[in-house]
Design a protein around this motif. Structure first.
Motif: not given
Lengths: 137, 116
Positions: B7, B77, B100-101, B103-108, B110-113, B115
């Motif tokens: 990000x 975004x 922006x959702x 980002x939440x999709x990718x986090x959910x 399991x992508x290593x996030x 920033x």
């Protein structure tokens, strides 16, 4: 919910200073609307985000009173995302770093915020599906 | 091989570190990882058609088009674009507008996030 997730966010920015705060709370809001369980560890200046004493104010430059100015308050955003999470079957556990709180005298927070330590962040991270750290510059 | 969500919140005109972050995205993609680069806040300035972040004082900054060509999924975004008056129809090739959702999709997922 079969695909219910737990996400952890670490925030560091003080309110009223940077767009990162807005973006972070937008992310938390999206997760809350999905009914996810959310952990927030507020570190350093971010412990001011849920500060109960935040108040709307008039703006002499604009010639507006407090009601007309309708100044946005991060503590209200924090309360709103907590309510959103609960409304959708999730929960939001907001932990303020205790040492950061003491340093800043930020002891009075909105309901639902608890005091903790970086060890809480470690526990949150260990039990979450994912973690996002949003650092200051 | 892990998937990564990078990000970027800054633009290369304000931070020389952006080049390193984009290099990281390219490097991870070349190693075979799935990489999403999500541009938010001022980082969307980089996505404007005609933006030239590879100006001499910031020569290490890769172009977003080159990143996309090298396998990085580049998202911008929609809210940040709207805030800055940047038309979604005037973006560099290879950049896709996303909420922006994503980002939440990718986090959910399991992508290593990470920033920046």
């Amino acid at each position: 919910m079969a695909d219910k997730k737990t996400l952890t966010f670490l925030l560091m920015d003080a309110p009223f200073e940077n767009a990162r705060t807005t973006t972070a709370l937008r992310l938390i809001d999206i997760a809350a609307r999905r009914g996810y369980d959310i952990n927030v560890f507020a570190y350093e200046g971010a412990v001011y985000l849920p500060l109960a004493a935040q108040a709307k104010h008039a703006n002499a430059v604009h010639g507006t009173d407090a009601a007309e100015e309708d100044h946005p308050l991060p503590r209200e955003w924090v309360e709103a995302v907590m309510q959103e999470a609960a409304r959708n079957g999730g929960k939001l556990d907001w932990v303020n770093c205790g040492l950061c709180v003491d340093e800043r005298g930020a002891t009075e927070s909105v309901a639902g915020v608890r005091r903790g330590s970086p060890a809480d962040f470690w526990k949150m991270a260990s039990t979450s599906d994912n973690v996002l750290v949003i650092p200051t510059r | 091989m892990a998937d990564y969500l990078l990000i970027e919140s800054r633009d290369p005109f304000e931070s020389a570190e952006v080049g390193g972050f984009l290099d990281l995205a390219e490097g991870l993609a070349k190693e075979g990882s799935g990489v999403t680069l999500f541009l938010v806040q001022n980082a969307v300035m980089t996505a404007r058609h005609g933006a030239r972040p590879t100006v001499p004082h910031n020569g290490r900054v890769l172009s977003l088009a080159a990143l996309a060509t090298n396998g990085v999924r580049v998202l911008a975004d929609s809210f940040s674009l709207q805030e800055r008056g940047i038309s979604p129809n005037r973006l560099i090739a290879g950049v896709t507008v996303a909420p922006l959702s994503a980002v939440v999709d990718q986090m959910a997922a399991g992508c290593k996030a990470l920033w920046h």
